[in-house]
Design an enzyme around this catalytic site. Structure first.
Site, PDB file in Angstrom:
ATOM      1  N   ASN A  33     -24.137  51.897  29.104  1.00 53.05           N
ATOM      2  CA  ASN A  33     -25.253  51.205  29.716  1.00 53.05           C
ATOM      3  C   ASN A  33     -25.515  49.857  29.033  1.00 53.05           C
ATOM      4  OD1 ASN A  33     -27.633  50.781  31.418  1.00 53.05           O
ATOM      5  ND2 ASN A  33     -27.527  52.989  31.758  1.00 53.05           N
ATOM      6  N   ARG A  34     -26.750  49.361  29.104  1.00 52.42           N
ATOM      7  CA  ARG A  34     -27.028  47.979  28.729  1.00 52.42           C
ATOM      8  C   ARG A  34     -27.740  47.857  27.375  1.00 52.42           C
ATOM      9  NH1 ARG A  34     -27.438  48.499  34.231  1.00 52.42           N
ATOM     10  NH2 ARG A  34     -26.337  46.885  35.445  1.00 52.42           N
ATOM     11  N   HIS A  43     -21.942  48.429  28.967  1.00 47.51           N
ATOM     12  CA  HIS A  43     -20.852  49.375  28.725  1.00 47.51           C
ATOM     13  C   HIS A  43     -19.909  48.944  27.604  1.00 47.51           C
ATOM     14  CE1 HIS A  43     -22.414  51.616  31.924  1.00 47.51           C
ATOM     15  NE2 HIS A  43     -21.815  51.026  32.934  1.00 47.51           N
ATOM     16  N   HIS A  54     -17.852  57.173  33.405  1.00 44.17           N
ATOM     17  CA  HIS A  54     -18.344  56.409  34.550  1.00 44.17           C
ATOM     18  C   HIS A  54     -17.623  56.810  35.844  1.00 44.17           C
ATOM     19  CE1 HIS A  54     -20.404  53.257  36.627  1.00 44.17           C
ATOM     20  NE2 HIS A  54     -20.804  52.646  35.528  1.00 44.17           N
ATOM     21  N   ALA A  55     -17.482  58.103  36.107  1.00 43.78           N
ATOM     22  CA  ALA A  55     -16.883  58.552  37.357  1.00 43.78           C
ATOM     23  C   ALA A  55     -17.785  58.188  38.535  1.00 43.78           C
ATOM     24  CB  ALA A  55     -16.645  60.056  37.326  1.00 43.78           C
ATOM     25  N   TYR A  56     -17.164  57.709  39.599  1.00 37.84           N
ATOM     26  CA  TYR A  56     -17.851  57.422  40.860  1.00 37.84           C
ATOM     27  C   TYR A  56     -17.545  58.566  41.826  1.00 37.84           C
ATOM     28  CZ  TYR A  56     -18.829  52.468  39.769  1.00 37.84           C
ATOM     29  OH  TYR A  56     -19.298  51.283  39.236  1.00 37.84           O
ATOM     30  N   ASP A 101     -30.521  52.436  40.088  1.00 37.47           N
ATOM     31  CA  ASP A 101     -29.668  52.122  38.942  1.00 37.47           C
ATOM     32  C   ASP A 101     -30.547  52.267  37.704  1.00 37.47           C
ATOM     33  OD1 ASP A 101     -27.587  51.400  37.337  1.00 37.47           O
ATOM     34  OD2 ASP A 101     -27.435  49.320  38.031  1.00 37.47           O
ATOM     35  N   GLU A 146     -24.420  59.366  35.009  1.00 34.26           N
ATOM     36  CA  GLU A 146     -23.909  59.126  33.659  1.00 34.26           C
ATOM     37  C   GLU A 146     -24.875  59.711  32.635  1.00 34.26           C
ATOM     38  OE1 GLU A 146     -22.890  54.703  33.618  1.00 34.26           O
ATOM     39  OE2 GLU A 146     -23.729  55.072  35.615  1.00 34.26           O
TER      40      GLU A 146
END
Length: 383
Positions: A115-116, A141, A212-214, A284, A349
Site C-alpha cells: 500500500n501507500r 507498494h 496483489h491478486a486481482y 480503494d 489485500e
C-alpha cells in the site's frame, strides 16, 4: 512479533519444479500442449537469475501457477458449481508482459511495504528515510524497485507447496536494513491457497507484506465484478485524502457505502455521492477488521455466474478492498489476448494499515533485529 525457529526442508526434484505437466507425461513428437507452451513463455533469465513457472495441483484438480518473477500468481483454477475449472485471477500470458511500465501489479508479492506511504517519507529512531515516489507524491507498494519486480529464489517442496525467498539489501528502494524474506504458497486439498510470510532484519525497519491478486469469480476476462456479493467483517475503515493517504481517523462504516457487514453486491453503493468514493474512483480503502485470528473468515465473495465463493482468512488487522477502478481495458495483453476493462476485477489485500509509519495510532509495522515478522493469509474457494 514472536521469534520462531525454522527447520531445513529438502530441495525439490526437478520434476516438480518446472512444468504444468509431469515429467513422465508423453506428447506427440514436435507437438506441445498449451500448458507446456505457457510454461516456456515464463522460462527466461532476468538480471542473471533464472525465471520459471511453477504449478501446484491438489487432489480435487484445482491448480495455481506462480512465477518467481515477482512471486506472481499467474493463474488459479478452481471448480465452479458445475465442476468446471475456472481461472479466477487476471494476468498475462508471458513473463515479459509483467515487466512493462505501468502494469498494475497483477498477482504480485508486495513489499517492503504494501500500500501507500505518504510523501514517500517516514521517521524511524529519529532518522528520516526517503523512498522512491511512484504514485504521484507518494510511494506505492514498495516503490519502483519493489518486490514485485524481483526474481525470487524458488524451491518447489512438493506438488502443493512452493517456497520463495529474497534478500533485500540495506537501502534498497530507500528502506533501512538487510531484510531476509521467505514466502510459502500452499494449495491445500480443500481448494485453499495459503500464503505464509516470514522476514528478519539486521537493522530496525518497517515491513508490510501482501499479495496483489486481482480476482474475478465469474472467470478472468469477464467484464465486471459489480455483480459479486461481498461481505467484510469490519466496523470501521480508514478514510483517505485526495491522494489516497489515510487521514489517521477510523471512520465507522455504519450508514455508509462502506458497510459490508451484511452481504451486498459490490456495485450496489459504488456510485453513491460520497467524497471517499470519489477520491478512490470507487472502493480503494483499508478496512479495520473486527477479528483477524486466521480461523474465522474476514471476508466472503460470491459469484452469481459460476457459484464460486471465496473466503478470506488472515492474522492481519486490515484489508484493502480495491474494486479495479484504474483498469481501463486499453491493455490488450491479458491472458488469451483479453482486455481487462474498468472494474473487471477486485483485490482483497490483507495488511497492516497504509502509511502506518506516519500514524502513531495505527498498529506498528516496525521490525527490529532479533524479531521475526510472521503472517499468514488464506483464500479458500467453495462452490
Amino acid at each position: 512479533m514472536k521469534k520462531i525457529f525454522l527447520k531445513a526442508l529438502p530441495f525439490a526434484t526437478l520434476c516438480l519444479a518446472v512444468a504444468f505437466t509431469s515429467c513422465n507425461q508423453k506428447s506427440d513428437k514436435g507437438a506441445q500442449t498449451t500448458e507446456q507452451t505457457d510454461s516456456l513463455k515464463y522460462t527466461t533469465t532476468i538480471n542473471g537469475k533464472s525465471v520459471k513457472l511453477y504449478t501446484l495441483k491438489n487432489k480435487q484438480g484445482a491448480s495455481v501457477s506462480i512465477t518467481n518473477y515477482g512471486g506472481r500468481v499467474v493463474s488459479l483454477l478452481v471448480p465452479d458449481k458445475n465442476n468446471k475449472l475456472t481461472d479466477v485471477v487476471l494476468g498475462y500470458d508471458s513473463v515479459g508482459a509483467y515487466r512493462k511500465k505501468g502494469e498494475p501489479f497483477f498477482g504480485a508479492l508486495i513489499g517492503r511495504y504494501g500500500n501507500r506511504i505518504g510523501k514517500g517519507k517516514f521517521t524511524l529512531d529519529g532518522k528520516e528515510y526517503a523512498l522512491q515516489l511512484n504514485d504521484g507524491v507518494n510511494t506505492l507498494h514498495g516503490g519502483t524497485d519493489g518486490f514485485f519486480s524481483k526474481v525470487w529464489d524458488a524451491q518447489q517442496l512438493d506438488g502443493q507447496k512452493l517456497e520463495l525467498s529474497y534478500v533485500s539489501n540495506d537501502g534498497e528502494a530507500g528502506y533501512p536494513g538487510k531484510l531476509d524474506v521467505k514466502v510459502t504458497y500452499t494449495l491445500t486439498d480443500d481448494n485453499a491457497l495459503q500464503i505464509d510470510y516470514l522476514a528478519t532484519t539486521d537493522k530496525t525497519t518497517v515491513v508490510n507484506l501482501t499479495n496483489h491478486a486481482y480476482f474475478n469469480l465469474n472467470g478472468e476476462g469477464n467484464n465486471t465484478i459489480l455483480d459479486h456479493e461481498l461481505t467484510i467483517n469490519a466496523n470501521a475503515y480508514t478514510p483517505v485524502d485526495s491522494t489516497l493517504i489515510p487521514t489517521g481517523k477510523l471512520q465507522p462504516v455504519a450508514g455508509t457505502a462502506f458497510d459490508f457487514n451484511k452481504a451486498k453486491t459490490i456495485g450496489k453503493s459504488i456510485e453513491e455521492n460520497d467524497q471517499q468514493l470519489k477520491f478512490g474512483k470507487g472502493y480503494d480503502h483499508n478496512f479495520v477488521l473486527t477479528h483477524h485470528d486466521g480461523k474465522t473468515a474476514i471476508a466472503t465473495v460470491k459469484s452469481p455466474v459460476t457459484g464460486i465463493t471465496m473466503e478470506v482468512y488472515t492474522v492481519e488487522p486490515g484489508l484493502q478492498f480495491y474494486s479495479g477502478n484504474f483498469l481501463t481495458g486499453a491493455d490488450k495483453d491479458g491472458k488469451g489476448g483479453k482486455s481487462y476493462p474498468h472494474r473487471s476485477a477486485f483485490c482483497l489485500e490483507t495488511q497492516h494499515f497504509p502509511d502506518a509509519p506516519n500514524h502513531a495510532n495505527f498498529a506498528s509495522t516496525v521490525l527490529k533485529p532479533g524479531e521475526t515478522y510472521k503472517t499468514s493469509t488464506t483464500y479458500k474457494f467453495l462452490k
